[in-house]
Design an enzyme around this catalytic site. Structure first.
Site, mmCIF file in Angstrom:
data_model
loop_
_atom_site.group_PDB
_atom_site.id
_atom_site.type_symbol
_atom_site.label_atom_id
_atom_site.label_comp_id
_atom_site.label_asym_id
_atom_site.label_seq_id
_atom_site.Cartn_x
_atom_site.Cartn_y
_atom_site.Cartn_z
ATOM 1 C CG ASP A 149 -7.395 -10.572 -1.635
ATOM 2 O OD1 ASP A 149 -7.007 -11.795 -2.422
ATOM 3 O OD2 ASP A 149 -7.033 -9.566 -1.459
ATOM 4 C CD GLN A 207 -0.697 -18.694 -9.813
ATOM 5 O OE1 GLN A 207 -0.557 -19.195 -11.045
ATOM 6 N NE2 GLN A 207 -0.194 -19.003 -8.702
ATOM 7 C CG HIS A 252 -3.967 -18.269 -3.937
ATOM 8 N ND1 HIS A 252 -2.614 -18.078 -4.603
ATOM 9 C CD2 HIS A 252 -4.968 -17.112 -4.658
ATOM 10 C CE1 HIS A 252 -2.715 -17.086 -5.439
ATOM 11 N NE2 HIS A 252 -3.873 -16.501 -5.437
HETATM 12 P P1 AMP Z 1 -3.874 -14.181 -7.266
HETATM 13 O O1 AMP Z 1 -3.734 -12.855 -8.113
HETATM 14 O O2 AMP Z 1 -5.033 -15.063 -7.765
HETATM 15 O O3 AMP Z 1 -2.618 -14.682 -7.366
HETATM 16 O O4 AMP Z 1 -4.233 -13.620 -6.108
HETATM 17 C C1 AMP Z 1 -3.588 -13.141 -5.175
HETATM 18 C C2 AMP Z 1 -4.297 -12.579 -3.876
HETATM 19 O O5 AMP Z 1 -3.333 -12.153 -3.020
HETATM 20 C C3 AMP Z 1 -4.767 -11.071 -4.623
HETATM 21 O O6 AMP Z 1 -6.375 -11.210 -4.461
HETATM 22 C C4 AMP Z 1 -4.137 -10.003 -3.778
HETATM 23 O O7 AMP Z 1 -4.901 -9.029 -3.309
HETATM 24 C C5 AMP Z 1 -3.839 -10.924 -2.282
HETATM 25 N N1 AMP Z 1 -2.728 -10.440 -1.493
HETATM 26 C C6 AMP Z 1 -1.611 -10.117 -1.943
HETATM 27 N N2 AMP Z 1 -0.732 -9.847 -0.586
HETATM 28 C C7 AMP Z 1 -1.443 -10.235 0.326
HETATM 29 C C8 AMP Z 1 -1.220 -10.000 1.691
HETATM 30 N N3 AMP Z 1 -0.069 -9.650 2.257
HETATM 31 N N4 AMP Z 1 -2.377 -10.503 2.508
HETATM 32 C C9 AMP Z 1 -3.521 -10.959 1.977
HETATM 33 N N5 AMP Z 1 -3.675 -11.150 0.683
HETATM 34 C C10 AMP Z 1 -2.880 -10.739 -0.029
#
Ligand code: AMP
Ligand code: ZN
Length: 114
Positions: free
Chosen positions: A31, A94, A100
């Site tokens: 992440d 989300q 994920h």
């Molecule tokens: P959610 O809020 O459960 O949808 O989780 C999305 C996650 O994706 C968050 O923890 C973000 O920090 C992570 N995230 C967003 N963009 C990226 C990226 N480009 N690479 C890695 N993680 C990311």
């Protein structure tokens, strides 16, 4: 795949990410904004919007996602425990609408989560 889906694009290698696992079905990345010393996102390569879209036919995929999480937890040395989280929809927190699992570990987790 939806052209504008961030995780579809990461899974396809169009957007860089730190990959910690990849097979024919699943990609796992670190992440970008970690909430624990280990914070890994596991996702199916094929687009599924969220856990709300799953059916019984997805059982093999879910088994593989959980087993891969357990493998990664072992390889990260999370011997004292870890947490798997699937946020679903706006009230579930989300922000990326591609299914994920968050694998979190390396510190004590609190309950209930925020
Ligand atoms: P959610 O809020 O459960 O949808 O989780 C999305 C996650 O994706 C968050 O923890 C973000 O920090 C992570 N995230 C967003 N963009 C990226 C990226 N480009 N690479 C890695 N993680 C990311
Ligand atoms: Zn997607």
């Amino acid at each position: 795949m939806p052209a504008d889906c961030l995780f579809c694009r990461i899974a396809a290698g169009e957007i860089p990410a730190t990959r910690v696992h990849e097979d024919d079905t699943i990609v796992a990345i670190r992440d970008v904004n970690p909430q624990a010393p280990t914070h890994i996102l596991l996702m199916p390569i094929a687009h599924i919007g969220s856990a709300a879209d799953l059916t019984a036919a997805d059982a093999p995929l879910l088994g593989r996602l959980f087993a891969t999480a357990a493998e990664l937890a072992r390889s990260e040395g999370l011997d004292n425990g870890w947490r798997l989280v699937a946020n679903v929809g706006p009230e579930g927190g989300q922000t990326v609408p591609h299914l994920h699992l968050h694998l979190l570990g390396g510190r004590s987790m609190h309950w209930p989560p925020g």
